[in-house]
Design an enzyme around this catalytic site. Sequence first.
Site, short mmCIF file in Angstrom:
data_model
loop_
_atom_site.label_atom_id
_atom_site.label_comp_id
_atom_site.label_asym_id
_atom_site.label_seq_id
_atom_site.Cartn_x
_atom_site.Cartn_y
_atom_site.Cartn_z
N LYS A 67 44.62 45.43 38.58
CA LYS A 67 43.18 45.26 38.32
C LYS A 67 42.33 45.44 39.59
CE LYS A 67 43.81 42.45 34.22
NZ LYS A 67 43.48 41.26 33.45
N ASP A 103 37.55 40.83 30.44
CA ASP A 103 38.36 39.63 30.17
C ASP A 103 37.48 38.39 29.99
OD1 ASP A 103 40.95 40.76 30.22
OD2 ASP A 103 41.01 40.67 32.41
P1 NDP Z 1 47.97 33.45 38.90
O1 NDP Z 1 49.38 33.73 39.29
O2 NDP Z 1 46.85 34.10 39.65
O3 NDP Z 1 47.72 31.84 38.90
C1 NDP Z 1 48.60 30.98 38.26
C2 NDP Z 1 48.02 29.55 38.23
O4 NDP Z 1 48.87 28.77 37.38
C3 NDP Z 1 47.97 28.85 39.58
O5 NDP Z 1 46.83 28.02 39.63
C4 NDP Z 1 49.26 28.00 39.56
O6 NDP Z 1 49.18 26.82 40.34
C5 NDP Z 1 49.32 27.62 38.11
N1 NDP Z 1 50.67 27.31 37.62
C6 NDP Z 1 51.70 28.17 37.45
N2 NDP Z 1 52.77 27.49 36.94
C7 NDP Z 1 52.39 26.22 36.78
C8 NDP Z 1 53.05 25.04 36.29
N3 NDP Z 1 54.31 25.08 35.86
N4 NDP Z 1 52.35 23.89 36.25
C9 NDP Z 1 51.06 23.85 36.66
N5 NDP Z 1 50.38 24.90 37.15
C10 NDP Z 1 51.05 26.09 37.21
O7 NDP Z 1 47.89 33.83 37.35
P2 NDP Z 1 46.71 34.52 36.51
O8 NDP Z 1 45.46 33.74 36.66
O9 NDP Z 1 46.69 35.97 36.82
O10 NDP Z 1 47.27 34.39 35.01
C11 NDP Z 1 47.46 33.13 34.41
C12 NDP Z 1 47.83 33.30 32.94
O11 NDP Z 1 46.78 33.97 32.23
C13 NDP Z 1 49.08 34.15 32.69
O12 NDP Z 1 49.93 33.41 31.83
C14 NDP Z 1 48.57 35.41 32.02
O13 NDP Z 1 49.50 35.89 31.08
C15 NDP Z 1 47.33 34.88 31.30
N6 NDP Z 1 46.30 35.90 31.00
C16 NDP Z 1 45.95 36.13 29.69
C17 NDP Z 1 44.97 37.06 29.36
C18 NDP Z 1 44.62 37.29 27.92
O14 NDP Z 1 43.95 38.29 27.61
N7 NDP Z 1 44.98 36.44 27.02
C19 NDP Z 1 44.26 37.85 30.40
C20 NDP Z 1 44.68 37.53 31.74
C21 NDP Z 1 45.68 36.59 32.02
P3 NDP Z 1 49.49 26.82 41.96
O15 NDP Z 1 48.23 27.31 42.64
O16 NDP Z 1 49.80 25.39 42.25
O17 NDP Z 1 50.67 27.73 42.17
#
Ligand code: NDP
Length: 267
Positions: A67, A103
């Site tokens: 992206k 999005d």
């Molecule tokens: P990032 O990798 O940028 O961020 C992930 C976030 O999730 C961080 O804040 C991380 O915390 C947190 N996290 C991950 N695992 C855990 C856990 N087990 N417990 C608590 N917190 C956790 O991800 P994105 O923002 O790019 O994507 C997030 C989700 O959004 C994905 O599942 C993706 O599939 C979904 N998505 C869906 C879309 C749709 O159209 N439906 C569009 C775009 C994304 P920390 O900072 O502590 O590591």
Amino acid sequence: MSEMKRVFAIFGNPVNHSKSPLMHNLAFKNLGIDGCYNRWLLEDGKTLRQTFLDLALKGVNVTVPHKEAAMLACDVVEPFAQEVKAVNTIVERDGKLYGYNTDAPGFYRALKRLGETRAALIIGAGGTARALSLYLRSKGVQVEVVNRSLGRLEWFKEEGFVSHTWSDFTSGDIDVVINSTSAGLEDESLPMPKELLDAALEKAKCAVDVIYAKETPFLKEAKKMGLPYFDGSEMLLQQGIIAFDYFTDRKFSLDEIENAMRPFMEL
Ligand code: NDP
């Protein structure tokens, strides 16, 4: 659109799982448009522009991990997509590539169906949380963010959002709890400790998960409390509707596109 068949694609890596071809091809068929939408595995984001041009595409959607590369590939990028550094929709017009982010607007269109939102709690602080928080704030929603760890919260603090880690979080008055983490995607974990999550859900009027194709522990918890909710498949549909609107140069209303596209959810 001209008489010539218009070709579209989704660029991503991986891209096999993408439901976008199904959504867009169904809408082309139902709206009587001579268009065709494919999947394209794009390994190197730096080749995005050339690939787009070589394939003589009219438009693409772009998914993980390209992206940001998509933003750099465009001649003109709308201000919101520039702000979040993420383009998920590109359209070619007169030889120029125009980039958009659909999005967050798609998410907001879905959210409005659950009623008026004045205050939102976003769990997670990744790319999705950044886009949603800026967009919701631009619509007058008060946004608070809670994340597992501190690092990613820096950006939110600089942007002036109230933000917490689990250790200093107590739930305030909120209308919606949004899970923007990937917790529950490949495991059965909640996005924050159960006591904290339940306290937040008890105050909320609805819940939203960005994860799709699975009922996560987060959504199960919200359902148990009887809250209205939607999951990431609704967000996926809505971002697709707005992208389709750009692809077809504003020829249809969003509701017409929705009627043509929504049946994909049942496929
Ligand atoms: P990032 O990798 O940028 O961020 C992930 C976030 O999730 C961080 O804040 C991380 O915390 C947190 N996290 C991950 N695992 C855990 C856990 N087990 N417990 C608590 N917190 C956790 O991800 P994105 O923002 O790019 O994507 C997030 C989700 O959004 C994905 O599942 C993706 O599939 C979904 N998505 C869906 C879309 C749709 O159209 N439906 C569009 C775009 C994304 P920390 O900072 O502590 O590591």
